[in-house]
Motif scaffolding. Structure first.
Motif, mmCIF file in Angstrom:
data_model
loop_
_atom_site.group_PDB
_atom_site.id
_atom_site.type_symbol
_atom_site.label_atom_id
_atom_site.label_comp_id
_atom_site.label_asym_id
_atom_site.label_seq_id
_atom_site.Cartn_x
_atom_site.Cartn_y
_atom_site.Cartn_z
ATOM 1 N N ASN A 47 45.456 36.203 41.047
ATOM 2 C CA ASN A 47 45.623 36.936 39.799
ATOM 3 C C ASN A 47 44.689 36.360 38.742
ATOM 4 O OD1 ASN A 47 47.815 38.622 40.655
ATOM 5 N ND2 ASN A 47 49.146 36.848 40.479
ATOM 6 N N TYR A 49 44.285 36.689 34.607
ATOM 7 C CA TYR A 49 44.795 37.217 33.345
ATOM 8 C C TYR A 49 43.811 36.848 32.241
ATOM 9 C CZ TYR A 49 49.088 37.611 36.018
ATOM 10 O OH TYR A 49 50.017 37.930 36.971
ATOM 11 N N CYS A 52 44.503 37.628 26.089
ATOM 12 C CA CYS A 52 45.108 38.824 25.504
ATOM 13 C C CYS A 52 44.958 38.766 23.982
ATOM 14 C CB CYS A 52 46.576 38.891 25.894
ATOM 15 S SG CYS A 52 47.428 40.315 25.222
ATOM 16 N N THR A 78 46.827 29.222 31.994
ATOM 17 C CA THR A 78 47.563 30.344 31.421
ATOM 18 C C THR A 78 49.057 30.058 31.543
ATOM 19 O OG1 THR A 78 45.812 31.851 32.118
ATOM 20 C CG2 THR A 78 47.925 32.839 31.513
#
Length: 120
Positions: A47, A49, A52, A78
């Protein structure tokens, strides 16, 4: 990836033997065999990420247990991984280079069966 997967498979086997020893099972390969032996499946998920821009808007996935035998996780920086201890969710710290090992539902079920000495 091939080399990493071979090392993770070896780690999985060592952890299975250690769990058997810790549970006092006579056969150090009992869990390995109960979980499929050489036919076991190892699933890799990668994954990513990205940062954000509005982290307060992120919901994430709902609380769950891991249905697999073991989850071996190499975290990056993260945050967000939590474990349930009692009734409280605790944050798992991100430590560079550390593998997080989570014992899943299949280990719980199989250790109960093996400790009762039930034929499977």
């Amino acid at each position: 990836m091939d080399e990493y997967s071979k090392k993770i498979c070896k780690l999985w086997e060592v952890l299975m033997q250690d769990l058997c020893g810790g549970l006092g099972l006579a056969n150090e390969n009992a869990l390995h065999e109960a979980l499929g032996g050489e036919r076991k499946e190892i699933h890799f998920t990668i994954n990513y990420y990205p940062p954000c821009p509005q982290p307060e808007q992120v919901l994430g996935i709902s609380a769950h247990s891991d249905v697999d035998a073991l989850t071996i996780l190499l975290q990056d920086q993260t945050p967000g991984l939590q474990i349930l201890k009692g009734d409280a969710w605790l944050e798992v710290p991100c430590i560079p280079g550390v593998l997080v090992v989570n014992i899943g539902d299949q280990i719980e079920v199989n250790t109960l069966i093996l400790s009762l000495d039930i034929d499977i």
